[in-house]
Design a protein around this motif. Sequence first.
Motif, PDB file in Angstrom:
ATOM      1  N   SER A 117      30.382  33.439  36.412  1.00 58.52           N
ATOM      2  CA  SER A 117      30.241  32.400  36.476  1.00 58.52           C
ATOM      3  C   SER A 117      29.881  32.730  37.679  1.00 58.52           C
ATOM      4  CB  SER A 117      31.711  31.960  37.263  1.00 58.52           C
ATOM      5  OG  SER A 117      31.425  32.708  38.137  1.00 58.52           O
ATOM      6  N   ASN A 175      41.203  22.385  41.168  1.00 58.62           N
ATOM      7  CA  ASN A 175      41.516  21.704  40.684  1.00 58.62           C
ATOM      8  C   ASN A 175      43.219  22.612  41.604  1.00 58.62           C
ATOM      9  OD1 ASN A 175      41.068  23.913  39.733  1.00 58.62           O
ATOM     10  ND2 ASN A 175      40.559  23.331  37.594  1.00 58.62           N
ATOM     11  N   LYS A 282      44.454  20.895  36.326  1.00 51.82           N
ATOM     12  CA  LYS A 282      43.940  21.902  35.069  1.00 51.82           C
ATOM     13  C   LYS A 282      45.375  21.178  34.150  1.00 51.82           C
ATOM     14  CE  LYS A 282      41.909  26.325  35.012  1.00 51.82           C
ATOM     15  NZ  LYS A 282      41.358  27.495  35.053  1.00 51.82           N
ATOM     16  N   ILE A 365      36.261  35.311  42.369  1.00 54.88           N
ATOM     17  CA  ILE A 365      35.197  36.046  41.535  1.00 54.88           C
ATOM     18  C   ILE A 365      34.099  36.664  42.498  1.00 54.88           C
ATOM     19  CG2 ILE A 365      33.872  35.134  39.663  1.00 54.88           C
ATOM     20  CD1 ILE A 365      35.897  32.319  39.139  1.00 54.88           C
ATOM     21  N   GLU A 367      32.847  40.094  42.010  1.00 57.47           N
ATOM     22  CA  GLU A 367      32.564  41.629  41.544  1.00 57.47           C
ATOM     23  C   GLU A 367      31.489  42.744  42.233  1.00 57.47           C
ATOM     24  OE1 GLU A 367      32.479  38.827  39.592  1.00 57.47           O
ATOM     25  OE2 GLU A 367      33.630  38.988  37.746  1.00 57.47           O
ATOM     26  N   ARG A 395      27.650  42.314  36.735  1.00 56.30           N
ATOM     27  CA  ARG A 395      26.827  42.093  37.846  1.00 56.30           C
ATOM     28  C   ARG A 395      26.968  42.734  39.733  1.00 56.30           C
ATOM     29  NH1 ARG A 395      28.331  35.774  39.171  1.00 56.30           N
ATOM     30  NH2 ARG A 395      27.457  35.222  37.147  1.00 56.30           N
ATOM     31  N   HIS A 428      30.404  37.790  26.674  1.00 58.51           N
ATOM     32  CA  HIS A 428      31.026  38.123  26.717  1.00 58.51           C
ATOM     33  C   HIS A 428      31.119  39.184  26.562  1.00 58.51           C
ATOM     34  CE1 HIS A 428      32.201  34.509  29.292  1.00 58.51           C
ATOM     35  NE2 HIS A 428      33.521  34.850  29.260  1.00 58.51           N
TER      36      HIS A 428
HETATM   37  C1  LIG Z   1      31.348  36.860  37.147  1.00 57.99           C
HETATM   38  C2  LIG Z   1      32.035  36.589  36.519  1.00 57.99           C
HETATM   39  N1  LIG Z   1      33.227  36.605  36.227  1.00 57.99           N
HETATM   40  C3  LIG Z   1      34.817  36.117  36.162  1.00 57.99           C
HETATM   41  C4  LIG Z   1      34.528  35.048  35.317  1.00 57.99           C
HETATM   42  C5  LIG Z   1      36.054  34.925  34.277  1.00 57.99           C
HETATM   43  N2  LIG Z   1      36.458  33.417  34.358  1.00 57.99           N
HETATM   44  C6  LIG Z   1      36.570  32.354  34.106  1.00 57.99           C
HETATM   45  S1  LIG Z   1      36.105  30.470  33.956  1.00 57.99           S
HETATM   46  C7  LIG Z   1      37.275  32.112  35.216  1.00 57.99           C
HETATM   47  C8  LIG Z   1      38.370  31.156  36.407  1.00 57.99           C
HETATM   48  C9  LIG Z   1      37.283  29.994  37.261  1.00 57.99           C
HETATM   49  O1  LIG Z   1      37.243  29.166  37.943  1.00 57.99           O
HETATM   50  P1  LIG Z   1      36.589  27.372  38.519  1.00 57.99           P
HETATM   51  O2  LIG Z   1      35.928  27.474  38.131  1.00 57.99           O
HETATM   52  O3  LIG Z   1      38.017  26.622  39.155  1.00 57.99           O
HETATM   53  O4  LIG Z   1      37.172  26.326  37.296  1.00 57.99           O
HETATM   54  P2  LIG Z   1      38.707  26.482  36.374  1.00 57.99           P
HETATM   55  O5  LIG Z   1      39.500  26.702  35.019  1.00 57.99           O
HETATM   56  O6  LIG Z   1      39.417  25.916  36.998  1.00 57.99           O
HETATM   57  O7  LIG Z   1      37.804  25.291  36.154  1.00 57.99           O
HETATM   58  C10 LIG Z   1      36.901  33.170  35.674  1.00 57.99           C
HETATM   59  C11 LIG Z   1      37.620  33.726  36.891  1.00 57.99           C
HETATM   60  C12 LIG Z   1      33.113  35.106  34.806  1.00 57.99           C
HETATM   61  N3  LIG Z   1      33.218  34.131  33.382  1.00 57.99           N
HETATM   62  N4  LIG Z   1      32.302  35.003  35.073  1.00 57.99           N
END
Ligand SMILES: Cc1ncc(C[n+]2csc(CCOP(=O)(O)OP(=O)(O)O)c2C)c(N)n1
Length: 628
Positions: A117, A175, A282, A365, A367, A395, A428
């Motif tokens: 992310s 969301n 969501k 998010i 790390e 990360r 992943h």
């Molecule tokens: C660096 C990292 N840490 C954790 C994740 C796991 N992860 C994937 S989606 C997500 C939540 C994302 O939330 P948001 O951006 O609000 O998207 P939504 O699913 O609510 O549309 C997380 C924690 C990731 N993909 N990348």
Amino acid sequence: MVTVLDTIEQPQDLKKLSFSQLEKLAGEIRHLIIQTIAKNGGHLAPNLGVVELTLALHKVFDSPKDKFIWDVGHQAYIHKILTGRRTKFGSIRQLNGISGFPKRNESQHDAFGTGHSSTSLSAALGLALARDLSGQKSHVLAIIGDGSLTGGQAFEALNHAGHLGTRMTVILNDNEMSIAKNVGALSEYLSKMRTTSTYSKVKHDIEYLLRRIPAIGDSVAKTAERVKDSLKYLLVPGVFFEELGFTYLGPIDGHNINSLIEVLQQTKNIDGPVLIHVITQKGKGYQPAECNAAQFHGVGPFCVETGAISKSNGNPTYTGVFGDTLIKLAESDPDIVAITAAMPEGTGLKKFASQYPKRFWDVGIAEQHAVTMAAGLAAAGKKPVVALYSTFLQRAYDQVLHDVCLQKLPVIFALDRAGIVGEDGPTHHGVFDFSFLRHIPNIIVMAPKDEAELRNMMTTAVHTNAPVAIRYPRGSGTGADITKELEILPVGKAEELIHEGTMALLAIGAMVDPCLQAAGLLAQKGISCRVINARYLKPLDGELIRRLARETGAIVTVEDNSLAGGFGSAVLEYINTNNLNWVKILRLGWSDQFIEQGSRSELLAKYGMTPEGIAESVYSFHQQFGVR
Ligand SMILES: Cc1ncc(C[n+]2csc(CCOP(=O)(O)OP(=O)(O)O)c2C)c(N)n1
Ligand SMILES: CC(=O)[C@@H](O)[C@H](O)COP(=O)(O)O
Ligand SMILES: [Mg+2]
């Protein structure tokens, strides 16, 4: 009957659709996604929330000339369906199928690959700067969720883009959820804005009011200016983003296609960075996902009618055993605290959080922040356990090295989803942690052979005054007995499981069990193998390696990690450093390439990492070298 969706091959096909056809299309897309994910598993709730938004984006902009960068990319299914991949959608996340994330080599419409992310704004800025340098006129849009906006890299990019004034659009898909409920001060700020009436009206009203504050005399004028500024801070939605240099538009109802189209059209004429705050739900349109968005964030196969999610083999998961054991250890040790980076469910910390709310933090998010915060806690005498997926610790490499290990701080890293994770694929798979941790001084790195050993490794970790990483795989354990008394294991000592044999299978973590089975298959071919559970990647059990070298003359290392710099490399280095070079070595693990998506069992089979595959490799090795 021909549906509207049947007529969509490329995004241009959307341009001719009326509003009511777009609404019908939204329903058809939801149906396709629900039916497909019910079979394949995948990120259901995030995609159901952005159906209208994606339609509006493709209606207004011209992909691939205009670039869409999807943060994380787990919500790009509709984009895929609209950009020539509708007929392949049934293969999503499967071996040889289309990816669950954007991929540049899958389509010219996937402008940038994602999976981890908070990268979209940086990538979008790069694309926008390149566009400007080459004198082009296209649009660049980053679509980022409120959860992903908690990641530090997103702030770094906002800061830079606002300063440069580069023409680009950020769509903030809010969301109020990360995977779990979103956290943090910015999240609270966004929530407050959700309740304001539409942006343009509020902004207009406020500016009108401010203009009417009379300026009488110099000092009064100055006071009035200050009052205006304060009022602006209090009242203008999005002032945070505006002060960073972005034009803020919103909040917009993300399920109203007309409003979305209108505001997206507006942005085309704004010169400079724009942020559009879109409010979505969501799981929208599928009741089980609306009611339990966290469970349907990323979900395995489920029954469409009831929303019941299929169960795996019934053995407790490593994740669950980790969570329960931590609670048990924390009962008698008040210094144990736990940290997650936005994944309380995924890492198994949800129960701990409700049992010990004051000893638990979800940092978002983030790390890197999680690791250095843990180092701070450890420096003050606490025993922090940072539970992350292996792939996301990538990360925070420098934080592990510089903040934790250099200072020998007793932080425990619980690395879930280590090794091949399956359908999420190369973004992943947690196959690099051995390699990026092994060379860091002061750290102890372990991997349990089963879920019972995970409990004992955790017990060992909390009784060891040093940085420790324990890595374990996704999914169910082997069914080992998890009711026994917790035990402290001797640090740096392997466990011999089969003592006799002319060759040694030296396995670590999830590969120990397949090696036991492989030894059984090899015995049928007349080859006797010792099997050793290495337990520790660092420190290695050197005494045992020396003995195996003397007594067998052939060692096969087996690991669920990249071969480059992993466990086998550590054994090879040990052999070389200690002048044991007569011993023959075969290393099994993941070769130097990104491993594709597919179920874990398919990938293990394809790359020869099943008991049969291991037995076959060991057999050829034996034949080739005529091992005694
Ligand atoms: C660096 C990292 N840490 C954790 C994740 C796991 N992860 C994937 S989606 C997500 C939540 C994302 O939330 P948001 O951006 O609000 O998207 P939504 O699913 O609510 O549309 C997380 C924690 C990731 N993909 N990348
Ligand atoms: C997109 C993302 O990073 C997460 O949603 C991840 O896919 C979750 O994986 P698990 O299903 O293993 O929890
Ligand atoms: Mg969100």
